[in-house]
Design an enzyme around this catalytic site. Sequence first.
Site, PDB file in Angstrom:
ATOM      1  N   CYS A 153      19.581 -11.991  41.062  1.00 40.63           N
ATOM      2  CA  CYS A 153      18.392 -11.141  41.143  1.00 40.63           C
ATOM      3  C   CYS A 153      17.146 -11.772  40.508  1.00 40.63           C
ATOM      4  CB  CYS A 153      18.675  -9.799  40.485  1.00 40.63           C
ATOM      5  SG  CYS A 153      20.176  -9.017  41.092  1.00 40.63           S
ATOM      6  N   HIS A 282      11.705  -5.184  35.729  1.00 34.37           N
ATOM      7  CA  HIS A 282      12.899  -5.395  36.548  1.00 34.37           C
ATOM      8  C   HIS A 282      13.434  -4.031  36.997  1.00 34.37           C
ATOM      9  CE1 HIS A 282      16.161  -7.665  38.194  1.00 34.37           C
ATOM     10  NE2 HIS A 282      17.070  -6.999  37.492  1.00 34.37           N
ATOM     11  N   HIS A 319      16.019  -2.577  45.512  1.00 39.49           N
ATOM     12  CA  HIS A 319      16.270  -3.833  44.800  1.00 39.49           C
ATOM     13  C   HIS A 319      16.511  -4.897  45.859  1.00 39.49           C
ATOM     14  CE1 HIS A 319      17.431  -6.905  42.190  1.00 39.49           C
ATOM     15  NE2 HIS A 319      18.241  -6.267  41.370  1.00 39.49           N
TER      16      HIS A 319
END
Length: 627
Positions: A153, A282, A319
């Site tokens: 990620c 994030h 995401h």
Amino acid sequence: MTPVSIVAIEAESALGSGVRAYSVGEVGERPVSAIHEDAILEAAGLERPFLARAVHEPKGEDPAAVLLRRVGGALGRALRERVPELERRRIALVVGTSSGGMASLVAALDARARGGALSPELAAAAPYFGPLRALEDALGVRFEERVQILAACASSAVALGYASRLLALGHVDLAIAGGYDAVTPFVATGFESLGATSASMPRPFRVGRDGMALGEAAAFFVLALPASGLPELGRLAGFAASSDAVHVTAPDREGGGLSRAAVAALADAGIRPEDVDVVSAHATATPFNDAAEARALATALGPHAADVVVHPFKSVVGHTLGASAALEIAAVLEAMRRGISPGACSPGMPDPEAPARLLERNESGRPTTALKLSAAFGGANAALVVTTGSAPGTPVARGAARIVRVGTPRSAEDARALRGVTRLPDVQLERLDRLSAAAVAAVATVLDGVLVTTPDRTGVILGSAAACLENNEAFQAGLRARGRPGAAPRRFPATSPNLAPGQCSIAFGLRGPSFAVGAGPAAAVEALLVAVDLLEAGDADALVVVAAEDVGPVVTDVFVAAGLPLPVSGAVAVLLERAPGGSGIPRDVISRALREASRSENPRGDPPGYPSLIGLIQRLSPGNHPS
């Protein structure tokens, strides 16, 4: 660092194409989420099928390749319009991804399971670097260097930071950098099996938040030095990367690794915490991650953390994994350029355990500086500073990378002899997947007897062409047999190429930059090049370069069908350190070797994997050989 100009941005997301893909909307508007219940995930039996889908009709093509082809075409046109004498420029391509060509890989795995032969086209699309050809063809430019970051990620954050270093060091004139990921039931089921996804909609930093929703996107920047004179949208002014070295799927509860990256990125940009107007968080909306990120911000920004606007864009676009950092930077940059302090799509009561200043609506303002935070599987962290104003930056104190030790080739079985040698408990050591086990065993050979004096600035760069294809088959086999109930949560982390460097960082307490790379069969050479550049730029004091491959029946079938050279199974590590000045490893030789390998796959006869790294090290420094 020397600030780097952002010359162009192109993106695709569930919000649309171009600027629409990352627009925060108008002043006074509430953010509206593009996340919905997804019919494909529902059909796959997921209990939490929420997704922000960008590719609705792939028409038989890998959706990741579709995303890259769309963005690449638009970016290629922008390059030719905005960059004079493009053909004379030295251009780097730095791509970040979490799952690569996963849709093609799953199709190949299922075809193998049925006993069918793999077509060359499907096999070529199946590795983690499979979709890159679609991007390169669509861009239509020649690249001096090509690197794919596999940092889960945090991939596009690391990609943008590394590309900035290439420019600051003068290795290239332009860099195209960013990331991509499409979502397959394989990936969505894996995250659901870990308990990481939301039962409704993400609510970052709110009481009762229960997880994230995935999204699809591709987002890429054209970067150049300000001295190029090219028009700019803003600047990347600071970068840093770190590793938690705590756990491969759970964050450091105190946010230690993330705060170190944030502090270092601010110092790299030459700015103070109070200069930050917006934090592009994030913000996965998982209980532990948001709390850890809030603690990291409190450490990095001090009292100013209570005042800075926090932008959790994942609650709008999902995401987007390897694309997330690039897409989220594009959003906050677009907001700052339009004088907007962006609102947060996050209903509910604020969580006192994860405090963040979230705006209900977009507000008019004059933000000019944003801090971007990213965290990932394997404990990888990255932070970037982006600005529409001026940031002094810090001069690159160029150093040289030199070889300290070359280790002995190791296999997965050699990890059994490491009881009591690493920080991993014996039971965890025994459960390592084969790629991680070989990598940890290899790193042990170069760190044996070495006192690591700066663990916060010592990391691991792992190159692997095959990555974790064998692990992916083990996870997919459960899905083939039983559907969603067959998803084994213990197997899913091993489907991330970033797991192996993360396990190495944990095993030896290395908290510097740690991630995997692999843009093709020459991944071992690629890892050496990336490590040399990071050391030269001062991002670490020492780096362990690992060439690791787990070659079994899946890799053999895929690589042979694709006409790719078969890597050698096993691993070797090389310990490099930074010298303040003077001569070191000749970087131009490594770069040339990587270009040659990209063109002809196997120019000198060294098989891909650890033999290619050993062979190159011996050519670079004849006195060095496996110890």
